[in-house]
Motif scaffolding. Sequence first.
Motif, mmCIF file in Angstrom:
data_model
loop_
_atom_site.group_PDB
_atom_site.id
_atom_site.type_symbol
_atom_site.label_atom_id
_atom_site.label_comp_id
_atom_site.label_asym_id
_atom_site.label_seq_id
_atom_site.Cartn_x
_atom_site.Cartn_y
_atom_site.Cartn_z
ATOM 1 N N ASP A 47 -3.853 10.731 -15.921
ATOM 2 C CA ASP A 47 -2.700 9.859 -16.541
ATOM 3 C C ASP A 47 -2.733 8.463 -16.484
ATOM 4 N N GLY A 48 -4.244 7.436 -15.647
ATOM 5 C CA GLY A 48 -3.934 6.713 -15.555
ATOM 6 C C GLY A 48 -3.550 6.800 -13.590
ATOM 7 N N TYR A 49 -3.015 5.369 -13.249
ATOM 8 C CA TYR A 49 -2.363 4.821 -12.259
ATOM 9 C C TYR A 49 -1.230 4.384 -12.139
ATOM 10 N N LYS A 50 0.232 4.387 -11.331
ATOM 11 C CA LYS A 50 0.550 3.044 -11.169
ATOM 12 C C LYS A 50 1.218 3.248 -9.374
ATOM 13 N N GLU A 51 2.580 2.912 -9.551
ATOM 14 C CA GLU A 51 3.113 2.226 -7.418
ATOM 15 C C GLU A 51 3.598 3.228 -7.192
ATOM 16 N N VAL A 52 3.484 3.230 -6.540
ATOM 17 C CA VAL A 52 3.676 4.364 -5.320
ATOM 18 C C VAL A 52 5.410 4.104 -6.099
ATOM 19 N N PRO A 53 5.821 5.707 -5.120
ATOM 20 C CA PRO A 53 7.491 5.191 -5.633
ATOM 21 C C PRO A 53 7.976 4.613 -4.613
ATOM 22 N N GLY A 54 9.131 3.496 -4.812
ATOM 23 C CA GLY A 54 9.045 2.856 -3.303
ATOM 24 C C GLY A 54 8.929 2.017 -2.207
ATOM 25 N N THR A 63 -10.577 -1.164 -10.573
ATOM 26 C CA THR A 63 -10.410 -2.362 -10.463
ATOM 27 C C THR A 63 -9.168 -3.408 -9.852
ATOM 28 N N GLY A 64 -8.641 -4.021 -9.057
ATOM 29 C CA GLY A 64 -7.546 -4.346 -9.495
ATOM 30 C C GLY A 64 -7.466 -5.154 -8.037
ATOM 31 N N PHE A 65 -6.225 -6.057 -7.779
ATOM 32 C CA PHE A 65 -6.421 -7.509 -6.542
ATOM 33 C C PHE A 65 -5.796 -6.477 -5.302
ATOM 34 N N GLY A 66 -6.553 -6.125 -4.807
ATOM 35 C CA GLY A 66 -6.184 -5.294 -3.937
ATOM 36 C C GLY A 66 -6.607 -3.909 -3.405
ATOM 37 N N PHE A 67 -7.233 -3.668 -4.746
ATOM 38 C CA PHE A 67 -7.748 -2.149 -4.545
ATOM 39 C C PHE A 67 -8.660 -1.450 -3.743
ATOM 40 N N ILE A 68 -8.149 -1.065 -2.897
ATOM 41 C CA ILE A 68 -8.749 -1.103 -1.317
ATOM 42 C C ILE A 68 -8.747 0.052 -0.883
ATOM 43 N N ASP A 69 -9.379 0.863 0.120
ATOM 44 C CA ASP A 69 -8.573 1.504 0.850
ATOM 45 C C ASP A 69 -8.787 3.021 0.845
ATOM 46 N N ASN A 121 -4.399 -2.322 -0.926
ATOM 47 C CA ASN A 121 -3.458 -3.321 0.575
ATOM 48 C C ASN A 121 -2.661 -4.713 -0.624
ATOM 49 N N LYS A 122 -1.590 -5.041 -0.640
ATOM 50 C CA LYS A 122 -0.675 -6.010 -0.798
ATOM 51 C C LYS A 122 -0.202 -5.265 -2.324
ATOM 52 N N GLY A 123 -0.178 -3.784 -1.919
ATOM 53 C CA GLY A 123 0.246 -3.188 -3.093
ATOM 54 C C GLY A 123 -0.097 -1.449 -2.683
ATOM 55 N N PHE A 124 0.277 -0.758 -3.305
ATOM 56 C CA PHE A 124 0.265 1.007 -2.853
ATOM 57 C C PHE A 124 0.120 1.964 -4.261
ATOM 58 N N TRP A 125 -0.621 2.440 -4.788
ATOM 59 C CA TRP A 125 -0.621 2.980 -5.898
ATOM 60 C C TRP A 125 -1.444 3.929 -5.874
ATOM 61 N N TYR A 126 -1.483 5.324 -6.352
ATOM 62 C CA TYR A 126 -1.935 5.713 -6.718
ATOM 63 C C TYR A 126 -1.592 7.294 -8.391
ATOM 64 N N GLY A 127 -2.977 7.793 -8.247
ATOM 65 C CA GLY A 127 -3.039 8.626 -9.635
ATOM 66 C C GLY A 127 -3.349 10.602 -9.524
ATOM 67 N N LYS A 128 -2.758 10.889 -10.197
ATOM 68 C CA LYS A 128 -3.140 12.449 -10.380
ATOM 69 C C LYS A 128 -5.335 12.029 -11.187
ATOM 70 N N LEU A 129 -5.862 12.493 -10.106
ATOM 71 C CA LEU A 129 -7.205 12.525 -10.610
ATOM 72 C C LEU A 129 -7.501 14.319 -11.652
ATOM 73 N N GLU A 171 -1.779 -1.385 4.847
ATOM 74 C CA GLU A 171 -3.321 -0.743 3.752
ATOM 75 C C GLU A 171 -3.301 0.606 3.839
ATOM 76 N N GLY A 172 -4.916 1.294 3.976
ATOM 77 C CA GLY A 172 -4.964 2.121 4.610
ATOM 78 C C GLY A 172 -4.246 3.222 4.343
ATOM 79 N N PRO A 173 -3.947 4.391 3.363
ATOM 80 C CA PRO A 173 -2.865 5.212 4.003
ATOM 81 C C PRO A 173 -4.178 6.809 3.940
ATOM 82 N N TRP A 174 -3.355 7.840 3.942
ATOM 83 C CA TRP A 174 -3.522 8.766 4.590
ATOM 84 C C TRP A 174 -2.711 9.991 4.303
ATOM 85 N N VAL A 175 -2.864 10.867 2.848
ATOM 86 C CA VAL A 175 -1.877 11.262 2.300
ATOM 87 C C VAL A 175 -1.978 12.832 2.795
ATOM 88 N N THR A 176 -1.397 13.704 3.381
ATOM 89 C CA THR A 176 -1.140 15.026 3.699
ATOM 90 C C THR A 176 -0.431 15.152 3.026
#
Length: 460
Positions: free
Chosen positions: A185-192, A145-151, A168-176, A221-226
């Motif tokens: 290992d948790g999650y962090k902001e996408v570099p850059g 959970t967190g502010f902007g934790f959508i999509d 949204n209002k941030g861009f995060w990622y984490g290895k599952l 918002e709404g990232p799509w990674v391939t």
Amino acid sequence: MLNRFSRLVLMGIALMTVFAAKAQNPAISAIYTPDPAPYVHGDKVYLFVDHDEDDAVYFKMKDWLVFSTEDMVNWTYLGAPVSTETFAWAKQGDRAWAAQAVEHKGKWYWYLCCNTADGKDALCVAVADNPQGPWKDAIGKPLATGFGFIDPTVFIDDDGTPYLFWGNKGFWYGKLNDDMISFADGYKEVPGYTDPKSFGALQSKMDWSIGRNREMTQYEEGPWVTKQNGMYYAVYPAGGVPEYMAYSTAPTVNGPWTFRGRIMNEAENSFTIHGGNITFKGHNYMFYHNGALPNGGGFRRSTAIEEFKFNNDGTIPFIPFTKEGVKPVEKLDPTKRVEAETMASSWGVKLDRKDGKDHYVTSVHNGDWIKLRNVDFGEGNATAVSATIGQLKNAGSIEFFIDKLDGSSFAKIDFGKANETKEGRITGRDKPKGTHDVYILFRGGDEELFDLDWWNCLQY
Ligand code: FUB
């Protein structure tokens, strides 16, 4: 002599014929389908979408829907198997926002976002044995959970490592982890994320959600990674609202990301555009949403699809919007059972909002129709059409037309009892032969008629 009502119905049909002949976008017209997340599995594309309510004047979203296709134009509705009720801890009946599903080691994982009961943005995950479900809450609590934790968008790398990106209002990622339901290992902001070189300089736009100009990057918002040919791609709605589609690439999943520019303009009649791309049967498709259906808008959005080709250097070209949408990549065999809820477009009818495997075309009235594309009648040996209905509210009929809704139908079936299966002889000098579009037109009185279950062509 035609009475006034019949004339109006015929005029409506003629107008809708013009609309239908041209438009394959939006790709689904019997229900609103925002935030499309396509997933290629074997010889099918599954489409996981959210659902804007018909009367929405703000985000009004309670459940998520699934469709599938083998030919890219005729989409089969597979039901509404997940709703906020799937998550007992979630705020109910609201905030069923963007999501994406993936198959991993025989299980299906659907990453979704909703709100906690006390209003926090939350990522959640549902698990099932197949896309139609039944789906259940995989962990009984939010994944994060967190502010902007959508999509959320889920991406499985070539070595099998799964990643989740979101925000949204941030861009995060984490290895599952391999269990797909916890972070390694948790999650962090996408570099850059805040670097214009990575996600584009924002051309000073007002962000109405915070009431001032925003000086971030174009990523919204709404990232799509391939990944394609060793290159990681992040496609995303960009620029604040109204959003356009842009993308960045990186040589590793951890960056560094390089901004590559705009690939789609602002969507027609919608201030959001969320989507993503797939490769299917040798073609590349970009999915997005717009507000172009009748009565559509920023809170009543629909999936649309465009085909595109990667440039030789792997970059994505600018992709114009079309009304025509994409071409069929397979033929539809009408001698096999065709679910009524398989269609390329429609007028008037709705889809049930049920889970499970048995679905119907509902809310059927006089003058409503369904269109299927690229239906292969082969040598023209079909001699009858059979169809089955579910509930009956009032007697009525279905008529089958080739290519357009005017002229004479090639088969007609009358229904007067619930759950009937009936046949209509194929009539007319020109029996359907070869590949055609098919329209199924509903006829009856002023009230709702019946639910259609399935149909097929018979050869005696
Ligand atoms: O559909 C609700 C929200 O609108 C999505 O989560 C965003 O991506 C935007 O499309």
